[in-house]
Design a protein around this motif. Structure first.
Motif, PDB file in Angstrom:
ATOM      1  N   GLN A 178      49.078  29.813  52.042  1.00 30.21           N
ATOM      2  CA  GLN A 178      49.151  30.356  50.674  1.00 30.21           C
ATOM      3  C   GLN A 178      48.174  31.511  50.525  1.00 30.21           C
ATOM      4  O   GLN A 178      48.503  32.549  49.968  1.00 30.21           O
ATOM      5  N   THR A 179      46.965  31.335  51.046  1.00 28.38           N
ATOM      6  CA  THR A 179      45.943  32.377  50.959  1.00 28.38           C
ATOM      7  C   THR A 179      46.391  33.632  51.696  1.00 28.38           C
ATOM      8  O   THR A 179      46.234  34.747  51.197  1.00 28.38           O
ATOM      9  N   GLU A 180      46.974  33.460  52.881  1.00 28.48           N
ATOM     10  CA  GLU A 180      47.472  34.609  53.645  1.00 28.48           C
ATOM     11  C   GLU A 180      48.618  35.299  52.921  1.00 28.48           C
ATOM     12  O   GLU A 180      48.702  36.531  52.908  1.00 28.48           O
ATOM     13  N   LEU A 181      49.525  34.521  52.325  1.00 32.30           N
ATOM     14  CA  LEU A 181      50.639  35.104  51.579  1.00 32.30           C
ATOM     15  C   LEU A 181      50.110  35.949  50.430  1.00 32.30           C
ATOM     16  O   LEU A 181      50.540  37.094  50.238  1.00 32.30           O
ATOM     17  N   GLU A 182      49.180  35.400  49.672  1.00 30.58           N
ATOM     18  CA  GLU A 182      48.625  36.148  48.549  1.00 30.58           C
ATOM     19  C   GLU A 182      47.900  37.404  49.020  1.00 30.58           C
ATOM     20  O   GLU A 182      47.967  38.454  48.372  1.00 30.58           O
ATOM     21  N   ALA A 183      47.205  37.316  50.152  1.00 34.16           N
ATOM     22  CA  ALA A 183      46.472  38.471  50.679  1.00 34.16           C
ATOM     23  C   ALA A 183      47.419  39.566  51.165  1.00 34.16           C
ATOM     24  O   ALA A 183      47.038  40.742  51.237  1.00 34.16           O
ATOM     25  N   SER A 184      48.680  39.202  51.449  1.00 30.69           N
ATOM     26  CA  SER A 184      49.635  40.193  51.950  1.00 30.69           C
ATOM     27  C   SER A 184      50.270  41.029  50.841  1.00 30.69           C
ATOM     28  O   SER A 184      50.952  42.011  51.128  1.00 30.69           O
ATOM     29  N   PHE A 185      50.053  40.669  49.583  1.00 29.11           N
ATOM     30  CA  PHE A 185      50.624  41.450  48.482  1.00 29.11           C
ATOM     31  C   PHE A 185      49.999  42.835  48.475  1.00 29.11           C
ATOM     32  O   PHE A 185      48.802  42.997  48.708  1.00 29.11           O
ATOM     33  N   ILE A 186      50.818  43.838  48.183  1.00 29.06           N
ATOM     34  CA  ILE A 186      50.307  45.214  48.261  1.00 29.06           C
ATOM     35  C   ILE A 186      49.540  45.639  47.009  1.00 29.06           C
ATOM     36  O   ILE A 186      48.811  46.608  47.044  1.00 29.06           O
ATOM     37  N   TYR A 187      49.693  44.892  45.927  1.00 31.07           N
ATOM     38  CA  TYR A 187      49.003  45.257  44.692  1.00 31.07           C
ATOM     39  C   TYR A 187      47.801  44.355  44.477  1.00 31.07           C
ATOM     40  O   TYR A 187      47.832  43.174  44.787  1.00 31.07           O
ATOM     41  N   GLU A 188      46.734  44.933  43.920  1.00 32.45           N
ATOM     42  CA  GLU A 188      45.554  44.134  43.595  1.00 32.45           C
ATOM     43  C   GLU A 188      45.682  43.614  42.172  1.00 32.45           C
ATOM     44  O   GLU A 188      46.114  44.336  41.284  1.00 32.45           O
ATOM     45  N   ASP A 189      45.285  42.364  41.977  1.00 30.70           N
ATOM     46  CA  ASP A 189      45.303  41.789  40.638  1.00 30.70           C
ATOM     47  C   ASP A 189      44.228  42.425  39.769  1.00 30.70           C
ATOM     48  O   ASP A 189      43.159  42.795  40.259  1.00 30.70           O
ATOM     49  N   THR A 190      44.529  42.511  38.486  1.00 26.02           N
ATOM     50  CA  THR A 190      43.492  42.898  37.529  1.00 26.02           C
ATOM     51  C   THR A 190      42.598  41.681  37.336  1.00 26.02           C
ATOM     52  O   THR A 190      42.972  40.557  37.689  1.00 26.02           O
ATOM     53  N   PRO A 191      41.423  41.866  36.749  1.00 26.66           N
ATOM     54  CA  PRO A 191      40.560  40.702  36.491  1.00 26.66           C
ATOM     55  C   PRO A 191      41.265  39.640  35.640  1.00 26.66           C
ATOM     56  O   PRO A 191      41.106  38.435  35.897  1.00 26.66           O
ATOM     57  N   ASP A 192      42.043  40.055  34.642  1.00 26.49           N
ATOM     58  CA  ASP A 192      42.761  39.090  33.804  1.00 26.49           C
ATOM     59  C   ASP A 192      43.814  38.329  34.604  1.00 26.49           C
ATOM     60  O   ASP A 192      44.010  37.131  34.414  1.00 26.49           O
ATOM     61  N   GLN A 193      44.508  39.033  35.506  1.00 24.37           N
ATOM     62  CA  GLN A 193      45.511  38.368  36.340  1.00 24.37           C
ATOM     63  C   GLN A 193      44.849  37.356  37.275  1.00 24.37           C
ATOM     64  O   GLN A 193      45.353  36.238  37.441  1.00 24.37           O
ATOM     65  N   SER A 194      43.730  37.727  37.862  1.00 19.30           N
ATOM     66  CA  SER A 194      43.008  36.808  38.752  1.00 19.30           C
ATOM     67  C   SER A 194      42.549  35.568  37.997  1.00 19.30           C
ATOM     68  O   SER A 194      42.671  34.442  38.494  1.00 19.30           O
ATOM     69  N   LYS A 195      42.047  35.762  36.780  1.00 19.72           N
ATOM     70  CA  LYS A 195      41.598  34.627  35.973  1.00 19.72           C
ATOM     71  C   LYS A 195      42.774  33.730  35.615  1.00 19.72           C
ATOM     72  O   LYS A 195      42.680  32.498  35.722  1.00 19.72           O
ATOM     73  N   ALA A 196      43.909  34.332  35.217  1.00 18.53           N
ATOM     74  CA  ALA A 196      45.094  33.537  34.867  1.00 18.53           C
ATOM     75  C   ALA A 196      45.565  32.727  36.068  1.00 18.53           C
ATOM     76  O   ALA A 196      45.893  31.542  35.943  1.00 18.53           O
ATOM     77  N   THR A 197      45.576  33.349  37.241  1.00 18.79           N
ATOM     78  CA  THR A 197      46.009  32.658  38.456  1.00 18.79           C
ATOM     79  C   THR A 197      45.089  31.484  38.775  1.00 18.79           C
ATOM     80  O   THR A 197      45.552  30.371  39.040  1.00 18.79           O
ATOM     81  N   SER A 198      43.790  31.716  38.729  1.00 16.80           N
ATOM     82  CA  SER A 198      42.858  30.630  39.059  1.00 16.80           C
ATOM     83  C   SER A 198      42.917  29.516  38.005  1.00 16.80           C
ATOM     84  O   SER A 198      42.835  28.335  38.353  1.00 16.80           O
ATOM     85  N   ASP A 199      43.106  29.880  36.739  1.00 17.90           N
ATOM     86  CA  ASP A 199      43.225  28.859  35.685  1.00 17.90           C
ATOM     87  C   ASP A 199      44.475  28.006  35.884  1.00 17.90           C
ATOM     88  O   ASP A 199      44.437  26.777  35.743  1.00 17.90           O
ATOM     89  N   VAL A 200      45.605  28.647  36.206  1.00 17.56           N
ATOM     90  CA  VAL A 200      46.852  27.912  36.430  1.00 17.56           C
ATOM     91  C   VAL A 200      46.714  27.006  37.647  1.00 17.56           C
ATOM     92  O   VAL A 200      47.118  25.838  37.615  1.00 17.56           O
ATOM     93  N   LYS A 201      46.133  27.514  38.720  1.00 14.87           N
ATOM     94  CA  LYS A 201      45.956  26.699  39.926  1.00 14.87           C
ATOM     95  C   LYS A 201      45.056  25.495  39.645  1.00 14.87           C
ATOM     96  O   LYS A 201      45.336  24.385  40.102  1.00 14.87           O
TER      97      LYS A 201
END
Length: 112
Positions: free
Chosen positions: A67-90
């Motif tokens: 999962q970590t490798e898949l996420e690292a392969s995305f070409i776009y970087e998350d904004t701080p809000d997107q990163s927070k939303a992702t970690s909160d959902v997880k």
């Protein structure tokens, strides 16, 4: 100083709004009715959330290296809000309680 807060009332078209004089019995009754209804809604919400907290949800396992490798392969970087939303959902998904979260945002800004 607060004149900017006043705006034209826009209610249902074709319906004349009922106007009560401030401080009148009708106004006081209307306020009391609204307070009672708000308290009833709050009680119902408290009961609902208490029932949900006592239920067992599906607890997902933490991310694997794949999962970590898949996420690292995305070409776009998350904004701080997107990163927070992702970690909160997880974090919610890894909890044994049912998840109670809604993620929303503008179209085309990385919610998927």
């Amino acid at each position: 100083n607060s004149l900017h807060k006043i705006s034209k009332y826009t209610g249902k078209e074709g319906v004349t709004p009922k106007v009560n004089k401030l401080g009148s019995d009708a106004w006081e009754k209307l306020k009391e009715k609204a307070k009672t209804e708000v308290k009833d809604i709050a009680k119902d919400l408290i009961k609902l959330y208490a029932a949900r907290k006592s239920q067992q949800g599906f607890q997902h396992t933490p991310d694997t290296y794949l999962q970590t490798e898949l996420e690292a392969s995305f070409i776009y970087e998350d904004t701080p809000d997107q990163s927070k939303a992702t970690s909160d959902v997880k974090r919610d998904m890894e909890s044994p309680s049912p998840m109670d979260r809604l993620v929303c945002g503008d179209v085309g800004f990385g919610k998927t």
